[in-house]
Design an enzyme around this catalytic site. Structure first.
Site, PDB file in Angstrom:
ATOM      1  CB  SER A  31      -1.019  -0.063   1.366  1.00  9.78           C
ATOM      2  OG  SER A  31      -2.079   0.975   1.016  1.00  9.78           O
TER       3      SER A  31
ATOM      4  CG  ASP B 182      -4.135  -1.829   0.714  1.00  8.75           C
ATOM      5  OD1 ASP B 182      -3.161  -2.367   1.081  1.00  8.75           O
ATOM      6  OD2 ASP B 182      -4.431  -0.598   0.958  1.00  8.75           O
TER       7      ASP B 182
END
Length: 288
Positions: A40, A154
């Site tokens: 991320s 993510d």
């Protein structure tokens, strides 16, 4: 001779600006970053650093205002998320052009998650920004990324601190920077352990919407959306704890962000400084 570092950077939204300061503290202390893995925001900062563009991007990030943050928010009517997530990638590309991961001067990988199978997906080749965009696809915030026959979200969903994925070399030091600012309260609910740093008048429209969304989720303690949100937080926290047990780093920093949180994208310089100061503190007494 500089000591080499295999650096692992965690997820964390705007809290990930702390990675910038942590990197600078490592360099100031005489370490050479020889490989990077991130999830991320950790994938974003790590990838830009590996491409040699962190100084330029840092200055842009430090200058972001509330209005700039709002202008980067490309809202969508998608039922899966409220942001497309393309505008910020385009802004980064205008500063640091895209390149292939395998051509980077520093070995790098980014972690994403295949929503269809629940599998971890590790990018070690291909477009740098394709990897970053997939890795930052925060559920319910950024739209998932179609990549081949996969639907990517993510990387924190499967490996928010990818200690087992960073490339290692003989004699290097494994360094991990975590941004775990969540804790359980007395009622057993999981919440960020920071206070809101801005008043509603000071916050950007994007920040207001984001915070209202998560405040609403927390308030509706028994609905499915709240259960999903809390489950994701617990999953990410437990995954990180497991990663630390299975692959203990030689140097570990879990940055204390104080009043700064996930959506403080206009506070990049202050958050970066926290990472720098705290990494320097961790490095005191470390035998190189």
């Amino acid at each position: 001779m500089k000591k080499k570092v295999a650096l692992v950077l965690a997820s964390g939204g705007a809290k990930g600006f702390a990675h910038i300061g942590a990197i600078e503290a490592l360099e100031d202390a005489g370490y050479e970053i020889s490989s990077i893995a991130g999830a991320s925001m950790g994938a974003l900062i790590g990838g830009i650093y590996a491409a040699g563009g962190l100084d330029k991007v840092k200055e842009w990030m430090y200058d972001l205002t509330n209005r700039d943050v709002f202008n980067l928010a490309d809202f969508t009517l998608s039922p899966h998320a409220f942001l497309k997530g393309d505008r910020v990638i385009d802004a980064l590309k205008s500063i640091v052009p895209d390149c292939r991961i395998e051509d980077l001067p520093i070995p790098y990988c980014a972690v994403a998650t295949d929503l269809k199978t629940g599998s971890e997906v590790v990018f070690r080749s291909g477009s740098l920004y394709d990897a970053i965009r997939a890795s930052i696809s925060i559920p319910m915030v950024f739209s998932p990324v179609e990549y081949g026959d996969m639907l990517l979200i993510d990387g924190a969903m499967t490996n928010g601190l990818p200690l087992d994925q960073v490339q290692r070399t003989l004699g290097d030091v494994l360094v991990a920077v975590n941004l775990d600012n969540y804790e359980w309260d007395e009622e057993g609910d999981l919440h960020p352990n920071h206070t809101i740093s801005q008043t509603s008048e000071e916050a950007s429209t994007f920040q207001k919407l984001s915070r209202k969304f998560h405040a609403g989720v927390s308030a509706l303690s028994n609905n499915y959306l709240s259960l999903t949100y809390d489950t994701l937080l617990i999953l990410m926290k437990r995954n990180t704890e497991m990663a630390l047990r299975l692959t203990p780093p030689d140097i570990y920093l879990n940055v204390s962000l104080g009043e700064y949180g996930f959506y403080d994208y206009d506070k990049a310089e202050a958050i970066s400084q926290l990472g720098r100061v705290q990494m320097k503190g961790v490095l005191v007494g470390v035998d190189m």
